[in-house]
Design a protein around this motif. Structure first.
Motif, PDB file in Angstrom:
ATOM      1  N   VAL A 102     -15.716   5.408   3.988  1.00  0.00           N
ATOM      2  CA  VAL A 102     -14.749   4.808   4.916  1.00  0.00           C
ATOM      3  C   VAL A 102     -13.612   5.782   5.199  1.00  0.00           C
ATOM      4  O   VAL A 102     -13.151   5.928   6.343  1.00  0.00           O
ATOM      5  N   ALA A 103     -13.155   6.475   4.157  1.00  0.00           N
ATOM      6  CA  ALA A 103     -12.067   7.438   4.335  1.00  0.00           C
ATOM      7  C   ALA A 103     -12.462   8.554   5.295  1.00  0.00           C
ATOM      8  O   ALA A 103     -11.663   8.985   6.134  1.00  0.00           O
ATOM      9  N   TRP A 104     -13.701   9.022   5.193  1.00  0.00           N
ATOM     10  CA  TRP A 104     -14.172  10.052   6.120  1.00  0.00           C
ATOM     11  C   TRP A 104     -14.189   9.542   7.555  1.00  0.00           C
ATOM     12  O   TRP A 104     -13.883  10.286   8.501  1.00  0.00           O
ATOM     13  N   VAL A 105     -14.535   8.255   7.726  1.00  0.00           N
ATOM     14  CA  VAL A 105     -14.607   7.689   9.082  1.00  0.00           C
ATOM     15  C   VAL A 105     -13.230   7.537   9.708  1.00  0.00           C
ATOM     16  O   VAL A 105     -13.025   7.871  10.891  1.00  0.00           O
ATOM     17  N   ILE A 106     -12.256   7.052   8.946  1.00  0.00           N
ATOM     18  CA  ILE A 106     -10.942   6.761   9.535  1.00  0.00           C
ATOM     19  C   ILE A 106     -10.021   7.977   9.558  1.00  0.00           C
ATOM     20  O   ILE A 106      -9.015   7.963  10.279  1.00  0.00           O
ATOM     21  N   ASP A 107     -10.351   9.032   8.816  1.00  0.00           N
ATOM     22  CA  ASP A 107      -9.454  10.193   8.767  1.00  0.00           C
ATOM     23  C   ASP A 107      -9.133  10.773  10.148  1.00  0.00           C
ATOM     24  O   ASP A 107      -7.972  11.084  10.432  1.00  0.00           O
ATOM     25  N   PRO A 108     -10.137  10.945  11.026  1.00  0.00           N
ATOM     26  CA  PRO A 108      -9.805  11.529  12.346  1.00  0.00           C
ATOM     27  C   PRO A 108      -8.858  10.651  13.172  1.00  0.00           C
ATOM     28  O   PRO A 108      -8.243  11.151  14.133  1.00  0.00           O
ATOM     29  N   TRP A 109      -8.737   9.377  12.837  1.00  0.00           N
ATOM     30  CA  TRP A 109      -7.910   8.473  13.623  1.00  0.00           C
ATOM     31  C   TRP A 109      -6.452   8.449  13.153  1.00  0.00           C
ATOM     32  O   TRP A 109      -5.606   7.809  13.778  1.00  0.00           O
ATOM     33  N   LEU A 110      -6.189   9.142  12.063  1.00  0.00           N
ATOM     34  CA  LEU A 110      -4.813   9.155  11.578  1.00  0.00           C
ATOM     35  C   LEU A 110      -3.924   9.952  12.523  1.00  0.00           C
ATOM     36  O   LEU A 110      -4.342  10.964  13.095  1.00  0.00           O
ATOM     37  N   THR A 111      -2.711   9.491  12.679  1.00  0.00           N
ATOM     38  CA  THR A 111      -1.734  10.182  13.539  1.00  0.00           C
ATOM     39  C   THR A 111      -0.828  11.062  12.684  1.00  0.00           C
ATOM     40  O   THR A 111      -0.833  10.976  11.446  1.00  0.00           O
ATOM     41  N   SER A 112      -0.071  11.881  13.329  1.00  0.00           N
ATOM     42  CA  SER A 112       0.846  12.784  12.615  1.00  0.00           C
ATOM     43  C   SER A 112       1.926  12.002  11.890  1.00  0.00           C
ATOM     44  O   SER A 112       2.570  12.526  10.987  1.00  0.00           O
ATOM     45  N   GLU A 113       2.143  10.739  12.293  1.00  0.00           N
ATOM     46  CA  GLU A 113       3.162   9.923  11.632  1.00  0.00           C
ATOM     47  C   GLU A 113       2.655   9.283  10.334  1.00  0.00           C
ATOM     48  O   GLU A 113       3.421   8.650   9.612  1.00  0.00           O
ATOM     49  N   SER A 114       1.371   9.409  10.041  1.00  0.00           N
ATOM     50  CA  SER A 114       0.833   8.801   8.827  1.00  0.00           C
ATOM     51  C   SER A 114       1.518   9.387   7.594  1.00  0.00           C
ATOM     52  O   SER A 114       1.793  10.597   7.533  1.00  0.00           O
ATOM     53  N   SER A 115       1.791   8.552   6.640  1.00  0.00           N
ATOM     54  CA  SER A 115       2.545   8.988   5.461  1.00  0.00           C
ATOM     55  C   SER A 115       1.733   9.956   4.601  1.00  0.00           C
ATOM     56  O   SER A 115       0.504   9.960   4.624  1.00  0.00           O
ATOM     57  N   THR A 116       2.461  10.753   3.856  1.00  0.00           N
ATOM     58  CA  THR A 116       1.829  11.712   2.945  1.00  0.00           C
ATOM     59  C   THR A 116       0.993  10.998   1.893  1.00  0.00           C
ATOM     60  O   THR A 116      -0.093  11.449   1.519  1.00  0.00           O
ATOM     61  N   VAL A 117       1.494   9.857   1.433  1.00  0.00           N
ATOM     62  CA  VAL A 117       0.776   9.096   0.418  1.00  0.00           C
ATOM     63  C   VAL A 117      -0.587   8.646   0.940  1.00  0.00           C
ATOM     64  O   VAL A 117      -1.591   8.732   0.240  1.00  0.00           O
ATOM     65  N   VAL A 118      -0.600   8.184   2.190  1.00  0.00           N
ATOM     66  CA  VAL A 118      -1.858   7.733   2.787  1.00  0.00           C
ATOM     67  C   VAL A 118      -2.841   8.890   2.887  1.00  0.00           C
ATOM     68  O   VAL A 118      -4.034   8.762   2.570  1.00  0.00           O
ATOM     69  N   ARG A 119      -2.351  10.040   3.324  1.00  0.00           N
ATOM     70  CA  ARG A 119      -3.241  11.203   3.486  1.00  0.00           C
ATOM     71  C   ARG A 119      -3.791  11.667   2.130  1.00  0.00           C
ATOM     72  O   ARG A 119      -4.968  12.016   2.019  1.00  0.00           O
ATOM     73  N   ILE A 120      -2.927  11.672   1.114  1.00  0.00           N
ATOM     74  CA  ILE A 120      -3.389  12.077  -0.216  1.00  0.00           C
ATOM     75  C   ILE A 120      -4.449  11.108  -0.730  1.00  0.00           C
ATOM     76  O   ILE A 120      -5.482  11.510  -1.276  1.00  0.00           O
ATOM     77  N   ALA A 121      -4.189   9.789  -0.522  1.00  0.00           N
ATOM     78  CA  ALA A 121      -5.138   8.783  -0.980  1.00  0.00           C
ATOM     79  C   ALA A 121      -6.490   8.953  -0.290  1.00  0.00           C
ATOM     80  O   ALA A 121      -7.560   8.866  -0.936  1.00  0.00           O
ATOM     81  N   LEU A 122      -6.474   9.194   1.013  1.00  0.00           N
ATOM     82  CA  LEU A 122      -7.725   9.376   1.744  1.00  0.00           C
ATOM     83  C   LEU A 122      -8.462  10.623   1.286  1.00  0.00           C
ATOM     84  O   LEU A 122      -9.689  10.625   1.138  1.00  0.00           O
ATOM     85  N   ASN A 123      -7.707  11.700   1.052  1.00  0.00           N
ATOM     86  CA  ASN A 123      -8.352  12.929   0.596  1.00  0.00           C
ATOM     87  C   ASN A 123      -8.995  12.752  -0.777  1.00  0.00           C
ATOM     88  O   ASN A 123     -10.067  13.294  -1.042  1.00  0.00           O
ATOM     89  N   VAL A 124      -8.354  11.996  -1.641  1.00  0.00           N
ATOM     90  CA  VAL A 124      -8.937  11.721  -2.953  1.00  0.00           C
ATOM     91  C   VAL A 124     -10.205  10.901  -2.806  1.00  0.00           C
ATOM     92  O   VAL A 124     -11.241  11.182  -3.426  1.00  0.00           O
TER      93      VAL A 124
END
Length: 347
Positions: free
Chosen positions: A262-284
């Motif tokens: 799911v993280a791989w699917v939604i990652d391209p839809w993240l905007t530049s405003e997405s929080s650092t915590v969200v990005r770290i969580a998705l990368n993990v």
């Protein structure tokens, strides 16, 4: 003084849709290098292939082959029917997908009395007659395949929680009861629990090896894995002793891998405003399916004596074992088995 090597032996075998395997299995039983009398009772389920024809031929050819009918087709019912008509003081459970080593009976009975046990089992020596079946067999032997039980990957001789198939003193069934017919699978573990609770030994002897031919189609393997998971979950509901941390690992793997995809699917839809915590969580989370894929590759490459074709097939075998088992375990643990059947051998 009892001469353990001349005691009569009753072999009990539940049979359903085993036309391709039954004759070889029965032959391996009747050709055992053992001095005592033998009989084999086939509990015939409602097969849809030529199993009953093969069984009738075997009974005509040798009076030691006896037939009982098991209209419901379920393993514990068939085993109980066969045991109840057996006549000898040693009962050995055998499987139509298995072939016994010639010394299996003699060694098993010797061990039974040598260590004063009431149930003895050995190593499930998985084998294959085609490339996919050999790939499944290799996965079964791997600690990354089924794992856990000594009879899959081996262990030193000693007391055990459960036994593969089983070599029994006949009187133990009179003392602790027969197989629990409400358990479609895992009934051997539950019987061993009652034997241990009665103060008797269940024993593992690695010198006892039984050739076993696993499923040879992905779909049948998946159905078997799912049913095994469901009934292991049901067992953990009924008996706290049937639960261990290793049973939680496959469900955790499924959850982690699913969330990672799911993280791989939604990652391209993240905007530049997405929080650092969200990005770290998705990368993990994205690491989890990659990690599992690496684990499957490692387990495949570590398999012994496999051809390139079998290794390629094993890449599909491990997920076919793990994912259905994990989903089944969660279902059985939370909702119970509710009549889940293993239809892997039903044609």
């Amino acid at each position: 003084m009892i001469d353990a090597q001349t005691l009569g032996v009753s072999y009990v075998m539940p049979v359903l849709n085993e036309a391709d395997y039954l004759r070889d299995a029965v032959t391996s039983v009747l050709s055992q290098e053992y001095a005592g009398d033998k009989e084999i009772i086939l509990a015939l389920g409602p097969s849809s292939d030529a199993t009953d024809v093969v069984a009738a031929e075997l009974a005509r050819e040798d009076p030691r082959v006896k037939l009982v009918y098991n209209p419901q087709g379920r393993t514990p019912i068939g085993l109980n029917l066969a045991i109840k008509v057996s006549q000898y003081p040693i009962v050995i459970r055998v499987d139509a997908h298995s072939e016994l080593a010639p010394s299996y009976t003699a060694r098993g009975i010797d061990t039974l009395f040598r260590v004063d046990a009431h149930d003895v089992g050995g190593l499930m020596d998985a084998r294959g007659k085609n490339s996919l079946q050999r790939a499944v067999a290799t996965a079964y032997h791997s600690p990354w395949g089924l794992g856990g039980a000594a009879y899959h990957s081996g262990a030193p001789e000693g007391p055990a929680e459960s036994a593969y198939l089983g070599i029994f003193r006949r009187e133990v069934f009179d003392e602790v009861g027969y197989y629990d017919e409400s358990l479609h699978r895992a009934q051997d573990w539950e019987l061993c629990l009652r034997i241990r609770q009665a103060g008797h030994k269940v024993w593992f002897d690695p010198e006892l090896k039984t050739g076993y031919f696993p499923r040879d189609k992905y779909r049948a393997l998946a159905e078997q894995s799912y049913a095994s998971g469901v009934w292991r979950g049901e067992l953990s509901r009924r008996y706290p002793d049937g639960k261990s941390f290793r049973h939680d690992l496959p469900p955790l793997m499924v959850v982690g891998t699913s969330l990672g995809l799911v993280a791989w699917v939604i990652d391209p839809w993240l905007t530049s405003e997405s929080s650092t915590v969200v990005r770290i969580a998705l990368n993990v989370l994205k690491l989890t399916p990659v990690t599992y894929a690496g684990f499957v590759v490692y387990a495949t490459l570590s398999g012994k004596r496999t051809t390139l074709k079998e290794k390629l097939l094993m890449l599909g075998v491990f997920p076919t074992i793990h994912f259905p088992w994990a989903v089944g375990f969660v279902k059985g643990r939370t909702r119970g088995a509710r009549g889940t059947l293993d239809k892997g051998r039903v044609r």
